[in-house]
Design a protein around this motif. Structure first.
Motif, mmCIF file in Angstrom:
data_model
loop_
_atom_site.group_PDB
_atom_site.id
_atom_site.type_symbol
_atom_site.label_atom_id
_atom_site.label_comp_id
_atom_site.label_asym_id
_atom_site.label_seq_id
_atom_site.Cartn_x
_atom_site.Cartn_y
_atom_site.Cartn_z
ATOM 1 N N LEU A 17 1.462 4.887 -2.442
ATOM 2 C CA LEU A 17 0.239 4.446 -3.129
ATOM 3 C C LEU A 17 -0.893 5.455 -2.952
ATOM 4 O O LEU A 17 -1.711 5.643 -3.853
ATOM 5 C CB LEU A 17 -0.185 3.066 -2.624
ATOM 6 C CG LEU A 17 0.775 1.919 -2.981
ATOM 7 C CD1 LEU A 17 0.310 0.605 -2.367
ATOM 8 C CD2 LEU A 17 0.905 1.769 -4.496
ATOM 9 N N PHE A 20 -0.165 8.601 -5.566
ATOM 10 C CA PHE A 20 -0.299 8.496 -7.028
ATOM 11 C C PHE A 20 -1.587 9.106 -7.583
ATOM 12 O O PHE A 20 -1.524 9.907 -8.527
ATOM 13 C CB PHE A 20 -0.174 7.039 -7.479
ATOM 14 C CG PHE A 20 1.244 6.505 -7.478
ATOM 15 C CD1 PHE A 20 2.260 7.180 -8.147
ATOM 16 C CD2 PHE A 20 1.563 5.319 -6.839
ATOM 17 C CE1 PHE A 20 3.564 6.678 -8.171
ATOM 18 C CE2 PHE A 20 2.863 4.807 -6.848
ATOM 19 C CZ PHE A 20 3.855 5.496 -7.517
ATOM 20 N N PRO A 21 -2.763 8.753 -7.030
ATOM 21 C CA PRO A 21 -3.986 9.309 -7.634
ATOM 22 C C PRO A 21 -4.055 10.830 -7.569
ATOM 23 O O PRO A 21 -4.723 11.455 -8.383
ATOM 24 C CB PRO A 21 -5.111 8.684 -6.794
ATOM 25 C CG PRO A 21 -4.517 7.443 -6.221
ATOM 26 C CD PRO A 21 -3.074 7.777 -5.964
ATOM 27 N N GLY A 23 -1.517 12.704 -8.071
ATOM 28 C CA GLY A 23 -0.391 13.232 -8.833
ATOM 29 C C GLY A 23 0.800 13.554 -7.950
ATOM 30 O O GLY A 23 1.663 14.354 -8.317
ATOM 31 N N VAL A 40 7.154 0.003 -5.182
ATOM 32 C CA VAL A 40 6.124 0.829 -5.820
ATOM 33 C C VAL A 40 6.607 2.210 -6.263
ATOM 34 O O VAL A 40 5.895 2.888 -6.996
ATOM 35 C CB VAL A 40 4.884 1.002 -4.897
ATOM 36 C CG1 VAL A 40 4.353 -0.348 -4.422
ATOM 37 C CG2 VAL A 40 5.180 1.887 -3.699
ATOM 38 N N LEU B 17 -2.267 0.144 -9.516
ATOM 39 C CA LEU B 17 -2.411 0.624 -8.133
ATOM 40 C C LEU B 17 -3.255 -0.340 -7.302
ATOM 41 O O LEU B 17 -3.019 -0.508 -6.113
ATOM 42 C CB LEU B 17 -3.019 2.029 -8.120
ATOM 43 C CG LEU B 17 -2.112 3.133 -8.708
ATOM 44 C CD1 LEU B 17 -2.838 4.475 -8.715
ATOM 45 C CD2 LEU B 17 -0.804 3.244 -7.924
ATOM 46 N N PHE B 20 -0.843 -3.560 -6.294
ATOM 47 C CA PHE B 20 0.268 -3.487 -5.333
ATOM 48 C C PHE B 20 -0.070 -4.056 -3.946
ATOM 49 O O PHE B 20 0.701 -4.860 -3.421
ATOM 50 C CB PHE B 20 0.765 -2.045 -5.197
ATOM 51 C CG PHE B 20 1.610 -1.565 -6.355
ATOM 52 C CD1 PHE B 20 2.722 -2.296 -6.778
ATOM 53 C CD2 PHE B 20 1.321 -0.377 -7.003
ATOM 54 C CE1 PHE B 20 3.522 -1.843 -7.839
ATOM 55 C CE2 PHE B 20 2.101 0.086 -8.061
ATOM 56 C CZ PHE B 20 3.207 -0.654 -8.473
ATOM 57 N N LEU B 39 3.839 5.966 -15.003
ATOM 58 C CA LEU B 39 4.068 6.773 -13.798
ATOM 59 C C LEU B 39 4.085 5.925 -12.535
ATOM 60 O O LEU B 39 4.568 6.359 -11.496
ATOM 61 C CB LEU B 39 2.989 7.853 -13.665
ATOM 62 C CG LEU B 39 2.992 8.927 -14.756
ATOM 63 C CD1 LEU B 39 1.744 9.793 -14.650
ATOM 64 C CD2 LEU B 39 4.239 9.787 -14.638
ATOM 65 N N VAL B 40 3.493 4.740 -12.608
ATOM 66 C CA VAL B 40 3.367 3.936 -11.390
ATOM 67 C C VAL B 40 3.956 2.539 -11.494
ATOM 68 O O VAL B 40 4.103 1.856 -10.477
ATOM 69 C CB VAL B 40 1.886 3.832 -10.927
ATOM 70 C CG1 VAL B 40 1.261 5.214 -10.803
ATOM 71 C CG2 VAL B 40 1.053 2.970 -11.859
ATOM 72 N N VAL B 323 -5.844 11.794 -10.677
ATOM 73 C CA VAL B 323 -5.160 12.514 -11.737
ATOM 74 C C VAL B 323 -4.346 11.475 -12.510
ATOM 75 O O VAL B 323 -3.556 10.760 -11.919
ATOM 76 C CB VAL B 323 -4.212 13.569 -11.123
ATOM 77 C CG1 VAL B 323 -3.448 14.292 -12.207
ATOM 78 C CG2 VAL B 323 -4.994 14.548 -10.259
#
Lengths: 360, 360
Positions: A17, A20-21, A23, A40, B17, B20, B39-40, B323
């Motif tokens: 988690l 993800f932000p 990338g 996840v 996100l 979760f 992507l998530v 991102v």
């Protein structure tokens, strides 16, 4: 960018988690798809001692890391490429309580007095020197208080020795501590370091229950950071490390270390500028570290054995729930709750509210 | 618990996100798997006007929401179960600039003077009343400055009219504002509300560039909250709403509203106790809301057209990168960066550092 993680529990889940932000995609290696990380992100299903599976994971990622310190060292060493961080030297040390104590000794970080034990005679001689109570532990693979026996009287020596399997043991002086604290620290590929504020940990039955950030700028905070810095430098360490200490009259005695993100650092998700999970990823990917500064007055509660009603917890305006998605089981860590507060008084109030809701 | 989201862009991604840790799984409906949400989390691939796909999504979730306000209202209304939040009344209003202005009028929230335009005569008569410059807009489906024409001189009237498609238009007085601000507010199923601090927004070429939190406890902050409260109550609204205002000499003039999580609220991920994404989920799932209090001094920068080097951005210790995983394209929102700071001076310093790194 992809990161392979040996293990698919809640630590891998929270790492995913955090990634993800930025990338960053985390891929876990776990024996079942039905694990916290699997909720996840992608999971390579297999055993982490299975060379073929390790290879399968290694081939699709840019760096490999792990979420538990009992990883098989030869397995980790078999990964030739990409890099594995933290490097296996930290694993070997933290897997063996005697190597760990020797390591702390070698860099002048204080520890409790200890002796290796391979016979009842060893144990008796050791106890003559360090006195009672003393704690007999297995050298390897102990966790959450398992593999330990507190010897309070001479008559218990033989029972303790046989209960713990009668070999590869260590006996340690029982430290009469004021509090248990831990330091979460991180070092990047570049050598850059960051240190989180020390937390006070409360264990019950060997399982961590709460971690409270020590926000006052105390000597003990400085001392912990100086010890952690020695550890990171000496090991040429890359990633997050957790070092547990006993605090006794303003001094610190190192208890053990974990070469990974750590339960006593979960508060950093909301309670620090950059979480331990994000900083671990940044560290192993050769990115600059984020600030480890504390935000407000954070405190973390583990949710153990039974899930509380989430709608009740969320009535506390500054409460953050983290549900790992695991089945309830006695003694199992199912999630955690972080309280953030604007001052210590409001933290006290929130703790009171939460206390009435958290029952095992 | 599962939440269906119409749309699979970055807003759905960040909602996923946020879900979760609370054990909430977000499922997006998007025309391609290859989208930020994909992507998530899981994506139902299909068009959101496709009744069959809507049904497929609705059947597997506990509540449905959306990430953009140009959702087809009949499609949303066709979902009988589960609940759809925010309810379609807010959608209908926000999709039509005239209904929107009428709505603001009806609850005494000030707006710019405006007139509907369906002919050049309409436009000429309106401009006689409101003067120049004036802004001609399409009533429906404008975004990021598209579907707008700023009329500065009488000679431009016919050109503006024909360029915008010659029907279903609205002309508005051009407000000479001191700054553009927006208010992110949230109301839960229970009627509980929370209001984030107002942000100052800077647009360039119709696209939001920065949002800076107004941390001083100003009158304008109170005023915005009182207006937002009227909007939420009148619409019996559930979820996050964003209302954009022009600030003129300490007064606020409502420009438009978006019945969804909003770009000018992305700072709340690190800059508020509870993010807009988490509070939106809590609101629509009938959970208690989290505190919307601001933490520190946050400011958000959109990353547009071109990705900066992440390793450079992360050198700023208080920078947080987000991102979205989208391909670079001129004018496209690819991500955002939030700076958090301990005081306004350190924010100024960080802004300077970041400014040199962010170029389109």
């Amino acid at each position: 960018v992809k990161v392979g993680v040996l293990g698919g529990g809640q630590l891998a889940q929270m790492m995913a988690l955090a990634g993800f932000p930025l990338g960053i995609k985390v891929i876990a290696l776990e024996s079942t798809q039905d694990c916290p990380a699997g909720l996840v992100t992608d999971v390579v299903v297999g055993d982490y001692t299975d060379q073929q599976k390790l290879k399968e994971l290694a081939e699709q990622v840019d760096v490999v890391t792990y979420e538990f310190e009992n990883v098989d060292v030869p397995s980790v060493e078999s990964i030739e490429t990409p890099n594995v961080y933290p490097a296996p030297n930290a694993l070997s040390i933290s897997q063996d309580r005697i190597l760990e104590k020797c390591f702390f000794d070698s860099i002048s970080v204080p520890t409790a007095q200890y002796f290796p034990v391979d016979s009842v005679q060893d144990l008796q001689q050791a106890i003559e020197k360090i006195g009672l109570p003393a704690i007999l532990k297995t050298r390897r693979f102990g966790y959450d208080g398992k593999g330990q026996f507190m010897i309070k009287a001479q008559e218990e020596i033989e029972q303790a020795f046989s209960e713990l399997g009668a070999k590869n043991l260590i006996v340690e002086q029982k430290i009469n501590f004021d509090r248990e604290v831990s330091c979460i620290a991180v070092r990047a590929v570049s050598g850059e370091t960051a240190f989180y504020d020390l937390v006070e940990n409360v264990h019950v039955g060997g399982i961590l229950r709460t971690s409270t950030v020590i926000t006052e700028n105390s000597n003990v905070n400085q001392l912990a950071k100086s010890y952690a810095e020695k550890v990171l430098t000496e090991l040429n360490y890359v990633g997050v490390i957790a070092i547990e200490f006993f605090e006794v009259k303003g001094k610190l005695i190192a208890n053990e270390m974990a070469p990974r993100v750590h339960n006593s650092g979960h508060w950093t998700i909301e309670g620090a500028v950059t979480s331990q999970f994000e900083n671990h990823l940044r560290a192993i990917l050769d990115l600059p570290l984020g600030s480890a500064d504390t935000v407000g007055y954070p405190m973390m509660f583990n949710v153990i054995s039974k899930h509380p009603e989430i709608s009740e917890i969320l009535k506390i305006p500054y409460a953050h729930c983290h549900v790992y998605g695991k089945q309830e089981r006695q003694g199992r860590k199912l999630g955690h709750i972080t309280l953030s507060a604007i001052n210590s008084e409001s933290l006290t109030q929130e703790v009171k509210l939460l206390g009435s809701l958290l029952k095992e």
